[in-house]
Structures are given as C-alpha cells and as structure tokens.
Design an enzyme around this catalytic site. Sequence first.
Site, mmCIF file in Angstrom:
data_model
loop_
_atom_site.group_PDB
_atom_site.id
_atom_site.type_symbol
_atom_site.label_atom_id
_atom_site.label_comp_id
_atom_site.label_asym_id
_atom_site.label_seq_id
_atom_site.Cartn_x
_atom_site.Cartn_y
_atom_site.Cartn_z
ATOM 1 N N ASN A 89 -2.902 2.369 15.404
ATOM 2 C CA ASN A 89 -3.435 2.023 16.730
ATOM 3 C C ASN A 89 -3.832 3.322 17.422
ATOM 4 O O ASN A 89 -3.524 4.413 16.935
ATOM 5 C CB ASN A 89 -2.419 1.203 17.530
ATOM 6 C CG ASN A 89 -1.081 1.904 17.645
ATOM 7 O OD1 ASN A 89 -1.015 3.044 18.102
ATOM 8 N ND2 ASN A 89 -0.035 1.251 17.198
ATOM 9 N N ILE A 94 0.825 -1.218 0.000
ATOM 10 C CA ILE A 94 0.000 0.000 0.000
ATOM 11 C C ILE A 94 0.859 1.268 0.000
ATOM 12 O O ILE A 94 0.410 2.316 -0.484
ATOM 13 C CB ILE A 94 -0.999 -0.013 1.181
ATOM 14 C CG1 ILE A 94 -2.156 0.955 0.890
ATOM 15 C CG2 ILE A 94 -0.323 0.292 2.510
ATOM 16 C CD1 ILE A 94 -3.361 0.761 1.770
ATOM 17 N N GLY A 105 3.695 -3.840 11.356
ATOM 18 C CA GLY A 105 2.829 -4.128 10.213
ATOM 19 C C GLY A 105 2.739 -2.984 9.235
ATOM 20 O O GLY A 105 3.728 -2.287 8.956
ATOM 21 N N VAL A 106 1.546 -2.764 8.731
ATOM 22 C CA VAL A 106 1.348 -1.758 7.694
ATOM 23 C C VAL A 106 1.615 -0.343 8.242
ATOM 24 O O VAL A 106 2.102 0.537 7.531
ATOM 25 C CB VAL A 106 -0.045 -1.917 7.040
ATOM 26 C CG1 VAL A 106 -1.169 -1.489 7.951
ATOM 27 C CG2 VAL A 106 -0.105 -1.186 5.713
ATOM 28 N N ASP A 107 1.324 -0.139 9.520
ATOM 29 C CA ASP A 107 1.549 1.150 10.187
ATOM 30 C C ASP A 107 3.044 1.508 10.114
ATOM 31 O O ASP A 107 3.421 2.619 9.676
ATOM 32 C CB ASP A 107 1.086 1.003 11.647
ATOM 33 C CG ASP A 107 0.963 2.322 12.389
ATOM 34 O OD1 ASP A 107 1.186 3.381 11.779
ATOM 35 O OD2 ASP A 107 0.636 2.285 13.595
ATOM 36 N N TYR A 153 -4.041 -7.590 14.927
ATOM 37 C CA TYR A 153 -5.314 -7.500 15.645
ATOM 38 C C TYR A 153 -6.165 -8.763 15.524
ATOM 39 O O TYR A 153 -7.214 -8.867 16.171
ATOM 40 C CB TYR A 153 -6.102 -6.260 15.217
ATOM 41 C CG TYR A 153 -5.604 -4.968 15.869
ATOM 42 C CD1 TYR A 153 -4.466 -4.952 16.658
ATOM 43 C CD2 TYR A 153 -6.296 -3.770 15.690
ATOM 44 C CE1 TYR A 153 -4.010 -3.775 17.258
ATOM 45 C CE2 TYR A 153 -5.860 -2.586 16.288
ATOM 46 C CZ TYR A 153 -4.717 -2.606 17.072
ATOM 47 O OH TYR A 153 -4.280 -1.437 17.670
ATOM 48 N N SER A 160 -7.137 -4.765 10.517
ATOM 49 C CA SER A 160 -7.377 -5.678 11.653
ATOM 50 C C SER A 160 -6.988 -7.137 11.413
ATOM 51 O O SER A 160 -7.065 -7.950 12.342
ATOM 52 C CB SER A 160 -8.839 -5.631 12.143
ATOM 53 O OG SER A 160 -9.100 -4.458 12.872
ATOM 54 N N THR A 161 -6.582 -7.485 10.178
ATOM 55 C CA THR A 161 -6.335 -8.912 9.895
ATOM 56 C C THR A 161 -4.915 -9.365 10.240
ATOM 57 O O THR A 161 -4.593 -10.542 10.079
ATOM 58 C CB THR A 161 -6.584 -9.251 8.411
ATOM 59 O OG1 THR A 161 -5.599 -8.593 7.610
ATOM 60 C CG2 THR A 161 -7.966 -8.852 7.965
ATOM 61 N N GLY A 162 -4.058 -8.449 10.706
ATOM 62 C CA GLY A 162 -2.693 -8.811 11.083
ATOM 63 C C GLY A 162 -2.605 -9.002 12.589
ATOM 64 O O GLY A 162 -3.206 -9.916 13.145
HETATM 65 P P1 ADP Z 1 -3.820 -4.643 12.341
HETATM 66 O O1 ADP Z 1 -3.115 -4.255 13.616
HETATM 67 O O2 ADP Z 1 -4.971 -3.716 12.004
HETATM 68 O O3 ADP Z 1 -4.174 -6.089 12.303
HETATM 69 P P2 ADP Z 1 -1.457 -5.087 10.627
HETATM 70 O O4 ADP Z 1 -0.574 -4.052 10.061
HETATM 71 O O5 ADP Z 1 -0.872 -6.012 11.654
HETATM 72 O O6 ADP Z 1 -2.749 -4.310 11.175
HETATM 73 O O7 ADP Z 1 -2.044 -5.978 9.462
HETATM 74 C C1 ADP Z 1 -3.068 -5.569 8.596
HETATM 75 C C2 ADP Z 1 -2.819 -6.151 7.224
HETATM 76 O O8 ADP Z 1 -1.868 -5.339 6.543
HETATM 77 C C3 ADP Z 1 -2.262 -7.570 7.191
HETATM 78 O O9 ADP Z 1 -2.994 -8.318 6.240
HETATM 79 C C4 ADP Z 1 -0.824 -7.370 6.720
HETATM 80 O O10 ADP Z 1 -0.371 -8.474 5.958
HETATM 81 C C5 ADP Z 1 -0.995 -6.164 5.820
HETATM 82 N N1 ADP Z 1 0.220 -5.399 5.479
HETATM 83 C C6 ADP Z 1 1.405 -5.332 6.111
HETATM 84 N N2 ADP Z 1 2.256 -4.520 5.439
HETATM 85 C C7 ADP Z 1 1.573 -4.059 4.346
HETATM 86 C C8 ADP Z 1 1.884 -3.199 3.244
HETATM 87 N N3 ADP Z 1 3.084 -2.608 3.128
HETATM 88 N N4 ADP Z 1 0.911 -2.978 2.305
HETATM 89 C C9 ADP Z 1 -0.305 -3.532 2.411
HETATM 90 N N5 ADP Z 1 -0.653 -4.349 3.413
HETATM 91 C C10 ADP Z 1 0.272 -4.614 4.378
#
Ligand code: ADP
Length: 184
Positions: free
Chosen positions: A30, A17, A38-40, A131, A127-129
């Site tokens: 968060n 993303i 993760g994505v954050d 969380y 939320s799928t990572g």
């Molecule tokens: P949450 O805490 O909301 O679960 P996470 O970041 O742990 O958030 O995960 C949410 C989703 O984002 C997961 O499916 C993870 O694989 C995905 N993710 C992690 N990095 C990226 C990225 N660079 N681009 C898109 N999706 C990502």
Amino acid sequence: MEATVNRTVIRLVQGDITRQATDAIVNAANSGLMGGGGVDGAIHRAGGPAILEECRRIRDEIGRLPAGKAIITTGGNLKAKYVIHTVGPVWHGGTKQEAETLASAHIESLKLAAEKGLRSVSFPAISTGAYGYPAELAAKVALQAAVDFVGVNTNLKEVNFVLFDSPTYRIYADMFSQITQKSN
Ligand code: ADP
C-alpha cells in the site's frame, strides 16, 4: 501452465509467493509502504525486518508511493534477492482508471526488474484481495501488461504469476489461454 512470448517464458502457478526462488518477487503493497495484511504481511513476515527498514528509508525520501508506481528493496531472508513493491488500484467500479493503474503497476515493476538486470520475477494477483478488483478483470489487465512488456523487452527470461488459491489460479489460467491464443 506456461507460454513463451517473444524471448520470455510467462508461467502461472498456484502457490505462496514468499517461497518463490525468482530473482525478485512483487509485493502488492500500500502507499504507506509500512506493511499490511494479505500478501504484503506474508512477505514481511517471511522476509524479516530488513525489508521494512529499507521501505521506511525510501518512504522518508519519497513520501507515499502512488498507485501504479514501484520501488525495489532487498529480499531479506527470502529466496528472492529483491522485493519490488508496487501499489495496485482500489476497485471503485471501474470508473477511476483502475485498469490503467493496474497495468502501470505491472509495467513499472517489470521496468525496475529489467533495469536491475534481473532474469526472473514473480507477481501475485495484485488488487484482487483487500482492494476488491474483480479477479477476471484483473487477470486480463495483469497478463496483457506482461505480454506487452516482454514483447518489446527481452532481458527477462521468466515472468511468473503466483496465484494463492485454486479459483484465482483457474481465472488467470483461462484468461492467459485466451490472450496467448489471440496473439499466436
Ligand atoms: P490487494 O490489497 O492488492 O488486494 P491482497 O494481499 O489483499 O492485496 O491480495 C492480493 C492477492 O494476493 C489475493 O488474491 C490473495 O489471495 C493473494 N495472496 C495472499 N497471500 C499470498 C501469498 N502468500 N502468496 C501469493 N498470493 C497471496
């Protein structure tokens, strides 16, 4: 894959993303708004310190961001001009209004984008990572929220779901086929 719903194209892609060129990308943040894993973490690394600075100012003003709400900041060095930060629910087995909160995270993000006059926005699988929300259930709620929103709001031209890995992409794509077939 993609489908046009009312006036908006909803598109699912597998990818990172942080590389999307939509007007905004959505961060699965968060409540502390100070970055995380993760994505954050990926968004803050790619976007640079301007995003965190603005998050800090907002947190000083409003305190912690509750799950289901959203705020908007600069996109810093990203291709996207803005980052919309929302907080999804932590999965507790489905008994803590997780679906309502996840739907709200999407709707509040889309409202912010529409209010800003943005044309395009990209969502990760919120939320799928960390969380722990089961991807099949999250896909249903997230995609239905987007379909419902664009059914009554026509400002957004493009809503993308950017799924990081291919199993998650497949799950979202299968659910999207079911949802769009039903509404046609
Ligand atoms: P949450 O805490 O909301 O679960 P996470 O970041 O742990 O958030 O995960 C949410 C989703 O984002 C997961 O499916 C993870 O694989 C995905 N993710 C992690 N990095 C990226 C990225 N660079 N681009 C898109 N999706 C990502």
